[in-house]
Design an enzyme around this catalytic site. Structure first.
Site, short mmCIF file in Angstrom:
data_model
loop_
_atom_site.label_atom_id
_atom_site.label_comp_id
_atom_site.label_asym_id
_atom_site.label_seq_id
_atom_site.Cartn_x
_atom_site.Cartn_y
_atom_site.Cartn_z
N THR A 21 0.84 -1.19 0.00
CA THR A 21 0.00 0.00 0.00
C THR A 21 0.88 1.25 0.00
OG1 THR A 21 -1.90 1.06 1.09
CG2 THR A 21 -0.28 0.02 2.54
N ASN A 22 0.34 2.40 0.35
CA ASN A 22 1.09 3.67 0.38
C ASN A 22 0.47 4.54 1.47
OD1 ASN A 22 -1.06 5.45 -0.83
ND2 ASN A 22 -0.90 3.88 -2.39
N PRO A 23 1.11 5.69 1.79
CA PRO A 23 0.64 6.46 2.96
C PRO A 23 -0.62 7.31 2.74
CG PRO A 23 2.95 6.94 2.43
CD PRO A 23 2.36 6.24 1.26
N SER A 24 -1.33 7.15 1.63
CA SER A 24 -2.57 7.94 1.44
C SER A 24 -3.55 7.67 2.58
CB SER A 24 -3.20 7.55 0.09
OG SER A 24 -4.52 8.04 0.03
#
Ligand code: C5P
Length: 205
Positions: A21-24
């Protein structure tokens, strides 16, 4: 108008308890949906995993992976007048997801990834008069990359911002439009930016 918005990250599972995933945080999508609904538009938000509650007056579809998001957007898009893609969609997903937790083993392991669909790019390819807005988050050559994305995805506006905007409340974005205009905006909250984007769409329609 009927406005479709994507937001949040996606979770691409490699086994039942781990994902890419990513930090959004999903804040941009939430603010966009709130702004669109406040202006009286029928608003649908397709969001990846986020801790934010549903904004008032918005139909929220919660999804997990890029494939899920693509499925929901394909269903909703033909009935929409405008679409804003603010989701931070994973470009790749694990080729296979293990059914059981992957056990600790050798010193190195290889994860094979396959490409995910481009949710917004797909809308660009299928658009029939809808206004399309996208976001670009770049570490290098921001303006060139954003302009290139705008053309490839057939967007009417692309909002360039920097990696610091993940989870931040205030950002200093740049608007790029197909007529070649570039407008660097002062620092503003994501709520203010959302109202500007909704007004931009209203003017175009
Ligand atoms: O190509 P890139 O991911 O940098 O483009 C950014 C824009 O495209 C964002 O608006 C993002 O929401 C959208 N996007 C998408 N599906 C993807 C990748 C990006 O909708 N798989």
């Amino acid at each position: 108008m009927r406005i479709l918005i994507t937001g949040g990250p996606t979770h691409e599972y490699l086994d039942p308890v781990r994902c890419l995933t990513n930090p959004s945080t999903g804040r941009m999508g939430m603010e966009l949906a709130r702004a669109a609904a406040q202006r009286g538009h029928e608003t649908v938000l397709v969001t990846g995993p986020t801790a934010f509650p549903d904004p008032k007056g918005v139909r929220v579809i919660r999804v997990v992976s890029a494939l899920d998001m693509d499925r929901s957007v394909r269903r909703e898009f033909p009935r929409c007048d405008a679409m804003i893609g603010s989701a931070a969609v994973s470009d790749y997903r694990p080729e296979t997801a293990a059914r059981s937790k992957i056990k600790k083993g050798p010193a190195t392991m290889t994860l094979r990834l396959v490409k995910n669909p481009d949710v917004l790019g797909g809308c660009g390819a299928r658009k029939k008069g809808q206004v399309l807005v996208g976001f670009a988050l770049e570490t290098d050559c921001g303006l060139e990359n954003a302009a290139d994305k705008m053309r490839r995805k057939r967007l009417d506006l692309i909002v360039l911002n920097s990696p610091e905007s993940f989870g931040a409340d205030r950002i200093g974005p740049t608007f790029l439009t197909p007529d070649g205009k570039r407008e660097a905006l002062p620092k503003m909250t994501k709520a203010q930016l959302s109202r500007r984007i909704v007004r931009f769409i209203e003017r175009l329609r």
